[in-house]
Design an enzyme around this catalytic site. Sequence first.
Site, short mmCIF file in Angstrom:
data_model
loop_
_atom_site.label_atom_id
_atom_site.label_comp_id
_atom_site.label_asym_id
_atom_site.label_seq_id
_atom_site.Cartn_x
_atom_site.Cartn_y
_atom_site.Cartn_z
N ASP A 76 0.87 -1.18 0.00
CA ASP A 76 0.00 0.00 0.00
C ASP A 76 0.90 1.23 0.00
O ASP A 76 1.65 1.45 0.96
CB ASP A 76 -0.89 -0.02 1.24
CG ASP A 76 -1.90 1.12 1.28
OD1 ASP A 76 -1.71 2.10 0.51
OD2 ASP A 76 -2.85 1.04 2.06
N VAL A 77 0.85 2.03 -1.08
CA VAL A 77 1.76 3.18 -1.17
C VAL A 77 1.44 4.23 -0.11
O VAL A 77 2.26 5.11 0.16
CB VAL A 77 1.72 3.83 -2.57
CG1 VAL A 77 2.18 2.86 -3.63
CG2 VAL A 77 0.33 4.40 -2.88
N ASN A 103 3.84 5.48 -10.36
CA ASN A 103 2.64 5.57 -11.20
C ASN A 103 1.34 5.39 -10.42
O ASN A 103 0.29 5.75 -10.93
CB ASN A 103 2.73 4.51 -12.31
CG ASN A 103 1.49 4.48 -13.17
OD1 ASN A 103 1.26 5.38 -13.98
ND2 ASN A 103 0.66 3.46 -12.99
N TYR A 169 -7.45 16.03 -7.40
CA TYR A 169 -6.56 15.36 -8.34
C TYR A 169 -5.56 16.34 -8.94
O TYR A 169 -4.36 16.07 -8.98
CB TYR A 169 -7.40 14.72 -9.45
CG TYR A 169 -6.60 13.91 -10.44
CD1 TYR A 169 -6.11 12.65 -10.11
CD2 TYR A 169 -6.34 14.40 -11.71
CE1 TYR A 169 -5.39 11.90 -11.02
CE2 TYR A 169 -5.62 13.66 -12.63
CZ TYR A 169 -5.14 12.41 -12.28
OH TYR A 169 -4.42 11.69 -13.20
N LYS A 173 -1.40 16.29 -8.40
CA LYS A 173 -0.48 16.15 -9.52
C LYS A 173 0.43 17.38 -9.66
O LYS A 173 1.61 17.27 -10.01
CB LYS A 173 -1.26 15.90 -10.81
CG LYS A 173 -2.01 14.58 -10.83
CD LYS A 173 -1.07 13.39 -10.68
CE LYS A 173 -1.78 12.07 -10.85
NZ LYS A 173 -0.86 10.90 -10.77
N THR A 204 -6.61 4.41 -22.00
CA THR A 204 -6.27 3.47 -20.96
C THR A 204 -6.18 4.22 -19.65
O THR A 204 -6.13 5.46 -19.63
CB THR A 204 -4.95 2.74 -21.27
OG1 THR A 204 -4.74 1.69 -20.33
CG2 THR A 204 -3.76 3.70 -21.21
#
Length: 264
Positions: A76-77, A103, A169, A173, A204
Amino acid sequence: MTAGTGQPVVAPPAGAVADRVVVVTGASRGVGRDLARVFADHGARVGLLARSRDALDDLTGTLTADGADVFAAACDVGEPDSLAGAVDAVAGHFGRIDSVVVNAGISPVARRAHHLPIEAWHDVLAVNLTGGFVTARAAYPHLARSGHGRLVFTTSVMAATPRRGLSAYAASKAGLEGLTRALAADWAGDGILVNAVAPGFFDTGLGAAFHTSQRLREQVVGRTPVARFGRADELAAAFLFLAGDACGYLTGQVLAVDGGYGLG
């Protein structure tokens, strides 16, 4: 990999990551899964990190059936000890780590900022930004020992040109892009190059929802100068360059692979 447009797939330069040990986080699905396959196809030994053990086992089976040398570690990051243990396990298996692609990331359902629950804000920043920092910190000693370490973050075109309803988000980022520059300054003396790829819209990963909706697809294509979604191989080529030996004098940079979407 699926090009998604019917156009020929252009292969990235051969040997860009051959014999490197490359770790990919968020490897079990979407862009991470595509990148893991591309790195393996180009001769890298690949460490696969993600939360789902079952998804990792499925990917490992697929890649090893094609002759790839891979090792998977579930983690788990958002948990520093879990992440550090997984990175150390990859290094123990292969004997070293040369490149890390950060990622792993999430995005909540689109909501304008005044409707966004504070819990959702914290969750996105914990995975996307703090998770990126924790991953970089766990990777540091291994990349420093490599002598030619490469750290590559996945950010987003949304960091600079956000769409409505994506405040958490976009902030996470944008924070990663600042972290990219900060770590590049911190670690250049240790032989580690730190860069980021800011994807635009692809068929994707998180971009799939835009691709499958006719309304959203038309909005994206109408704003993108090259007038189409990107192909998975076009995105992978940027990661291959930044994670490999060909990248030797580039650090602290954010490479936008967005067909010109960020031009406005």
